[in-house]
Design an enzyme around this catalytic site. Structure first.
Site, PDB file in Angstrom:
ATOM      1  N   ILE A   1       0.372  -4.482  -1.785  1.00  0.00           N
ATOM      2  CA  ILE A   1       0.531  -5.500  -2.650  1.00  0.00           C
ATOM      3  C   ILE A   1       0.916  -6.954  -1.818  1.00  0.00           C
ATOM      4  O   ILE A   1       1.592  -6.537  -0.809  1.00  0.00           O
ATOM      5  CB  ILE A   1       1.531  -5.450  -3.722  1.00  0.00           C
TER       6      ILE A   1
ATOM      7  N   HIS B   1      -1.830  -0.819   6.742  1.00  0.00           N
ATOM      8  CA  HIS B   1      -0.629  -1.404   6.292  1.00  0.00           C
ATOM      9  C   HIS B   1       0.507  -0.510   6.140  1.00  0.00           C
ATOM     10  O   HIS B   1       0.308   0.702   5.848  1.00  0.00           O
ATOM     11  CB  HIS B   1      -1.094  -1.949   4.718  1.00  0.00           C
TER      12      HIS B   1
ATOM     13  N   PHE C   1       0.284   1.861  -0.564  1.00  0.00           N
ATOM     14  CA  PHE C   1       0.455   0.972  -1.550  1.00  0.00           C
ATOM     15  C   PHE C   1       0.258  -0.360  -0.811  1.00  0.00           C
ATOM     16  O   PHE C   1       1.331  -0.551  -0.172  1.00  0.00           O
ATOM     17  CB  PHE C   1       1.854   1.008  -2.374  1.00  0.00           C
TER      18      PHE C   1
END
Length: 175
Positions: free
Chosen positions: A121, A67, A119
């Site tokens: 999300i 990601h 991170f």
């Protein structure tokens, strides 16, 4: 989505359509292709989730490492996948103020330094203020908590991408 169409796809067609439901992880689509026939989009999604859950910690961390940083270099360079580009744009991450961009960059760097993966999300389920707030608060989690939360977020992203594909295929078959 007509599951008959999905189930009749050859390997290459399946990868072309589902290869990025997990960001930059076409091997997951390749692995679940062998699980055909799928009775529904939900069954396909369950197969993907079960495959991810069966991976060792290093495999799950690898998925998270695929990601991009939110509002990071890839966004600025224009090298995000089309899916990520659209998702980050809709969440307002393409129109950050200089202060927000700086804050997000610092938080991304701290997070990556602590956990050794970016991170993650589901930005489509959040706005930029919530994303920045979550990044700031989740950095205090344990590595195990963050691995679990990150994988749950990956599954949310996958769910929404499968819905998008399903709707695109349904519209194309109506034309």
């Amino acid at each position: 989505m007509e599951m008959r169409t999905v189930n009749s796809m050859n390997y290459e067609q399946f990868l072309d359509v589902f290869g990025n439901v997990i960001e930059k992880c076409p091997l997951i689509a390749a692995a679940v292709w062998t699980g055909r026939p799928f009775s529904s989009v939900s069954a396909l999604e369950k197969n993907i989730g079960d495959f991810i859950d069966s991976l060792p910690r290093s495999g799950k961390e690898g998925i998270l490492r695929c990601h991009p940083d939110l509002a990071g270099r890839e966004l600025l360079r224009g090298t995000l996948s089309p899916d990520s580009q659209g998702e980050q744009s809709r969440a307002g991450l393409t129109s950050l103020t200089p202060a927000q961009r700086s804050q997000l960059s610092e938080l991304n760097a701290s997070y990556k330094s602590r956990f050794n993966f970016p991170f993650v999300i589901c930005v489509r389920m959040n706005d930029r203020e919530t994303i920045i707030q979550q990044l700031g608060s989740r950095i205090s989690n344990s590595p195990e908590q963050e691995l679990q939360i990150g994988i749950q977020e990956v599954k949310k992203i996958c769910h929404l991408r499968l819905l998008d594909i399903s709707s695109q295929v349904s519209q194309a078959t109506k034309l």
